[in-house]
Write a protein that holds these residues in place. Structure first.
Motif, mmCIF file in Angstrom:
data_model
loop_
_atom_site.group_PDB
_atom_site.id
_atom_site.type_symbol
_atom_site.label_atom_id
_atom_site.label_comp_id
_atom_site.label_asym_id
_atom_site.label_seq_id
_atom_site.Cartn_x
_atom_site.Cartn_y
_atom_site.Cartn_z
ATOM 1 N N LEU A 122 41.373 38.244 40.281
ATOM 2 C CA LEU A 122 40.243 37.316 40.324
ATOM 3 C C LEU A 122 38.943 38.056 40.006
ATOM 4 O O LEU A 122 38.091 37.542 39.278
ATOM 5 N N ALA A 123 38.804 39.277 40.530
ATOM 6 C CA ALA A 123 37.587 40.053 40.291
ATOM 7 C C ALA A 123 37.411 40.403 38.815
ATOM 8 O O ALA A 123 36.292 40.651 38.371
ATOM 9 N N SER A 124 38.506 40.387 38.056
ATOM 10 C CA SER A 124 38.412 40.718 36.633
ATOM 11 C C SER A 124 37.871 39.561 35.796
ATOM 12 O O SER A 124 37.547 39.736 34.625
ATOM 13 N N ARG A 125 37.755 38.382 36.391
ATOM 14 C CA ARG A 125 37.262 37.203 35.669
ATOM 15 C C ARG A 125 35.741 37.199 35.644
ATOM 16 O O ARG A 125 35.087 37.603 36.596
ATOM 17 N N ASN A 126 35.191 36.703 34.553
ATOM 18 C CA ASN A 126 33.754 36.529 34.450
ATOM 19 C C ASN A 126 33.350 35.398 35.390
ATOM 20 O O ASN A 126 33.980 34.341 35.391
ATOM 21 N N GLY A 127 32.344 35.634 36.200
ATOM 22 C CA GLY A 127 31.949 34.621 37.166
ATOM 23 C C GLY A 127 30.449 34.569 37.378
ATOM 24 O O GLY A 127 29.674 35.114 36.596
ATOM 25 N N LEU A 128 30.079 33.917 38.460
ATOM 26 C CA LEU A 128 28.673 33.735 38.813
ATOM 27 C C LEU A 128 28.442 34.241 40.229
ATOM 28 O O LEU A 128 29.392 34.349 41.013
ATOM 29 N N SER A 129 27.181 34.514 40.549
ATOM 30 C CA SER A 129 26.841 35.002 41.872
ATOM 31 C C SER A 129 25.552 34.354 42.361
ATOM 32 O O SER A 129 24.567 34.293 41.617
#
Length: 152
Positions: free
Chosen positions: A126-133
């Motif tokens: 999951l941490a390898s996915r591009n995401g938002l913060s």
């Protein structure tokens, strides 16, 4: 006109399925806080969100309804909070949802009150996915970005 009947049937079938833009995966502990806030912000932007607090009726099998929600959602978002990180270390429902979303491939992590380094310790995939913060953008801005993502 007759050649359009199969297309019309498909459109009607999809409409009857109550398809959703987003499946909101979250820790049970966040259902009345950050998860509900994000749900409300997305809903206000016209995004159709599957959210357990709204979509699981009293008296129905909990896991089966989650399974249906996963099946009828275009993408999944995972609200990663300290509570979520605790939950996925065990055999929680959030852990089961995460497994399905990772397998489907359409998943966006939303970091809230934690960071990608902490997530990497419990879920490198999951941490390898591009995401938002929400450390970089407000929850309202995150909702806007997600609404833009699923806009047709």
């Amino acid at each position: 006109m007759q050649e359009l009947e199969p297309v019309r049937a498909t459109v009607e079938k999809q409409a009857s399925l109550d398809l959703r833009d987003i499946f909101l995966c979250h820790a049970w502990d966040d259902r009345q806080g950050a998860a509900k806030d994000l749900y409300e912000l997305l809903k206000a932007q016209g995004v159709k969100v599957w959210f357990s607090e709204e979509d699981i009726r009293l008296g129905v099998p909990f896991l089966r309804e989650i399974d249906r929600g996963l099946a009828k959602s275009r993408i999944g978002i995972v609200l990663v909070t300290p509570n979520f990180l605790k939950r996925i270390r065990g055999e929680s429902i959030a852990d089961k949802e995460l497994s399905v979303l990772l397998q489907q491939g359409q998943i966006v992590p939303i970091m809230h009150g934690t960071d990608f380094d902490a997530l990497r310790e419990v879920s490198p995939m999951l941490a390898s996915r591009n995401g938002l913060s929400t450390a970089e953008d407000s929850m309202a801005d995150v909702a806007t970005k997600l609404a833009d993502l699923v806009a047709l």
